[in-house]
Design a protein around this motif. Sequence first.
Motif, mmCIF file in Angstrom:
data_model
loop_
_atom_site.group_PDB
_atom_site.id
_atom_site.type_symbol
_atom_site.label_atom_id
_atom_site.label_comp_id
_atom_site.label_asym_id
_atom_site.label_seq_id
_atom_site.Cartn_x
_atom_site.Cartn_y
_atom_site.Cartn_z
ATOM 1 N N UNK A 131 0.810 -1.226 0.000
ATOM 2 C CA UNK A 131 0.000 0.000 0.000
ATOM 3 C C UNK A 131 0.841 1.272 0.000
ATOM 4 N N UNK A 132 2.129 1.148 0.237
ATOM 5 C CA UNK A 132 2.965 2.341 0.349
ATOM 6 C C UNK A 132 3.066 3.057 -0.997
ATOM 7 N N UNK A 133 2.720 4.347 -1.000
ATOM 8 C CA UNK A 133 2.709 5.099 -2.256
ATOM 9 C C UNK A 133 3.687 6.271 -2.247
ATOM 10 N N UNK A 134 4.078 6.712 -1.060
ATOM 11 C CA UNK A 134 4.907 7.923 -1.010
ATOM 12 C C UNK A 134 5.729 7.983 0.267
ATOM 13 N N UNK A 135 6.764 8.814 0.217
ATOM 14 C CA UNK A 135 7.561 9.134 1.399
ATOM 15 C C UNK A 135 7.556 10.649 1.559
ATOM 16 N N UNK A 136 7.402 11.107 2.805
ATOM 17 C CA UNK A 136 7.511 12.541 3.095
ATOM 18 C C UNK A 136 8.729 12.756 3.990
ATOM 19 N N UNK A 137 9.903 13.033 3.388
ATOM 20 C CA UNK A 137 11.060 13.361 4.221
ATOM 21 C C UNK A 137 10.895 14.776 4.761
ATOM 22 N N UNK A 138 11.265 14.958 6.022
ATOM 23 C CA UNK A 138 11.175 16.295 6.640
ATOM 24 C C UNK A 138 12.599 16.830 6.800
ATOM 25 N N UNK A 139 12.865 17.986 6.215
ATOM 26 C CA UNK A 139 14.198 18.594 6.342
ATOM 27 C C UNK A 139 14.218 19.379 7.655
ATOM 28 N N UNK A 140 14.244 18.627 8.736
ATOM 29 C CA UNK A 140 13.989 19.225 10.045
ATOM 30 C C UNK A 140 15.110 20.166 10.493
ATOM 31 N N UNK A 141 14.706 21.246 11.091
ATOM 32 C CA UNK A 141 15.597 22.307 11.598
ATOM 33 C C UNK A 141 16.373 22.998 10.471
ATOM 34 N N UNK A 142 16.058 22.649 9.204
ATOM 35 C CA UNK A 142 16.778 23.259 8.084
ATOM 36 C C UNK A 142 17.832 22.346 7.470
ATOM 37 N N UNK A 143 17.968 21.131 7.988
ATOM 38 C CA UNK A 143 18.940 20.179 7.423
ATOM 39 C C UNK A 143 18.243 19.212 6.453
ATOM 40 N N UNK A 144 18.701 19.182 5.184
ATOM 41 C CA UNK A 144 18.095 18.265 4.230
ATOM 42 C C UNK A 144 18.229 16.806 4.676
ATOM 43 N N UNK A 145 17.161 16.051 4.492
ATOM 44 C CA UNK A 145 17.217 14.609 4.716
ATOM 45 C C UNK A 145 18.128 13.996 3.646
ATOM 46 N N UNK A 146 18.453 12.729 3.795
ATOM 47 C CA UNK A 146 19.383 12.058 2.880
ATOM 48 C C UNK A 146 18.673 11.748 1.556
ATOM 49 N N UNK A 147 18.495 12.789 0.750
ATOM 50 C CA UNK A 147 17.652 12.679 -0.449
ATOM 51 C C UNK A 147 18.234 11.737 -1.503
ATOM 52 N N UNK A 148 19.561 11.672 -1.605
ATOM 53 C CA UNK A 148 20.171 10.800 -2.614
ATOM 54 C C UNK A 148 19.749 9.349 -2.404
ATOM 55 N N UNK A 149 19.919 8.870 -1.174
ATOM 56 C CA UNK A 149 19.553 7.490 -0.849
ATOM 57 C C UNK A 149 18.043 7.290 -0.965
ATOM 58 N N UNK A 150 17.303 8.326 -0.618
ATOM 59 C CA UNK A 150 15.843 8.238 -0.653
ATOM 60 C C UNK A 150 15.330 8.103 -2.089
ATOM 61 N N UNK A 151 15.948 8.841 -3.006
ATOM 62 C CA UNK A 151 15.551 8.772 -4.415
ATOM 63 C C UNK A 151 15.738 7.336 -4.933
ATOM 64 N N UNK A 152 16.815 6.673 -4.508
ATOM 65 C CA UNK A 152 17.062 5.284 -4.928
ATOM 66 C C UNK A 152 15.961 4.359 -4.436
ATOM 67 N N UNK A 153 15.617 4.494 -3.169
ATOM 68 C CA UNK A 153 14.561 3.646 -2.586
ATOM 69 C C UNK A 153 13.224 3.923 -3.268
ATOM 70 N N UNK A 154 12.955 5.199 -3.530
ATOM 71 C CA UNK A 154 11.689 5.572 -4.169
ATOM 72 C C UNK A 154 11.584 4.955 -5.556
ATOM 73 N N UNK A 155 12.697 4.973 -6.299
ATOM 74 C CA UNK A 155 12.707 4.371 -7.637
ATOM 75 C C UNK A 155 12.420 2.888 -7.546
ATOM 76 N N UNK A 156 13.104 2.228 -6.614
ATOM 77 C CA UNK A 156 12.996 0.773 -6.470
ATOM 78 C C UNK A 156 11.566 0.346 -6.156
ATOM 79 N N UNK A 157 10.875 1.119 -5.312
ATOM 80 C CA UNK A 157 9.531 0.726 -4.867
ATOM 81 C C UNK A 157 8.432 1.564 -5.513
#
Length: 376
Positions: A131-157
Motif C-alpha cells: 500500500x505504500x505510495x509515497x515518502x515525506x522526508x522532513x528537512x527538520x531544523x533546516x537540514x536536508x534529509x538524505x535525499x540521494x539514498x531516498x531517491x534510490x529507494x523511491x525508484x525501487x519501490x
Amino acid sequence: MKRTEPDTGNIPAFDLKRQYRSIGAEIDQAIRGVLESGWFILGDNVRSFEQEFSEYCGASFGIGLASGTDALQFGLRACGIGEGDEVITAANSAFATATAISWTGAKPVFSDIDDTYTIDVAKIEEKVTARTKAVVPVHLYGQPADLGALVEIAKKHDLKIIEDACQAHGAEYNGKKVGSVGDVGCFSFYPTKNLGAYGDGGMAITSHEDIAEKLRLLRDYGQVSRYDHRVKGYNSRLDELQAAILRVKLRKLDEWNVKRRQHAKLYDELLGSASVVTPIVRDDVLHAYHLYVVRSPYRDQLRQWLKENGVATDIHYPVPIHLQPAYSELGMERGSLPLTEQYAAEILSLPMYPELTRDEIKRCAEIIRSFPGPSE
Ligand SMILES: *Cc1c(COP(=O)(O)O)cnc(C)c1O
C-alpha cells in the motif's frame, strides 16, 4: 536581578521585531502598493512570487497556498495519494506533517530517525508494504534529509517523494535546493520560518506540469476557469499582501541564511567542549539552520538554568507524533521509535535568527558551559 551592562537584557528564542526594524520601509511600501491596487486574491504579486520562489528553488512551477500544511496535503493529492494508501514519514516533526497525510485519506507510517534528526533511510524499506505510495522526508531544523539514498529507494519501490521543506528554505542537498529533488516540494511561510510572511502562507513547487495543474485546481474551488469546476477543490490561496511581503523578503533570504550559518558555527565552536551534543551535519548538505538544536540528558534542568539567566529556549518537539492522543488509533507503543523518543526528551532549541548578535550567542554559550549539572 541587577543588570549593569546595557547589552545583557534577556535573549528571546526568536524575535521578529528586529527583522521588521531592518526592512520596515520596503515592507510598508509593498503593503501600500497592494492596498492601492485594490486587488487582493490571485493577482500580480502571487504570480510573480510563485515564479521568483520556484526559480530560486530550481523548480518549474510554484503554486501559492494558504499554508505549508495545505502544500503537503495538496502535494500528496496531486501525486494521486488518497484513501487506502500508506505514506512513510518521521514522527519528530510539526504535527501538520502527519495530519496533511491523514486529510488525503492515507495513513501516516512513522519510521525512526538518525542522529541528524532526519529520517533514517536505512530503516525505510522495512516499512514499505503493497500500500505504500509515497515518502515525506522532513528537512527538520533546516537540514536536508538524505535525499540521494531516498531517491534510490523511491525508484525501487515506485514511491513518490513529497518533501516537507517547511523549515528549510534555501537549504541544499548536493548543490540542489531542497523542494526541487522530490516530485513536490512543500514550504510554509509561517512568520517564524526562514522565509516568513506576516500571517499564514505556503507554496508547493514542482517541475511536473500535470502536478502543477492539479495543485492549481485544488487551491481554487477546482475551477480551470471561472465557474468551470473540474474537481471538488478547496479555498487555499496565498494572498496578495503576503505575496508582496514575501517578494521583499525573498531578496534577503540568502543573506539571512548566511547569518544563520555563521551563528551556528559560533555556537559549534563555543559549545564544542560543553556537555551538550551540537548538531550533526551531513557533508553533502547546506544547512539552513531554521533552528539550532542541542541535546542533553538533563535537558529540562538546563532549560531552567538558561531561563533563570535570561535566555529563552524552546523544544521542537516535546512529544513525537506517534505518541500524540490524536494518533492513538495507530497503536504505536512507547519504544516503537527508539531514537525519535530518546531525542524528544533531550533536545533543546537555542535562540536562532539572523538578527541575533555574536555577544548574545557568546552569553548563551557561557551560561550553558556554566550549567552546574543535574541536581539530585
Ligand atoms: C511549519 C511546518 C509545517 C506546517 O506549516 P504551516 O504553514 O504552519 O501549515 C509543516 N511541517 C513542518 C516541518 C513545519 O515546520
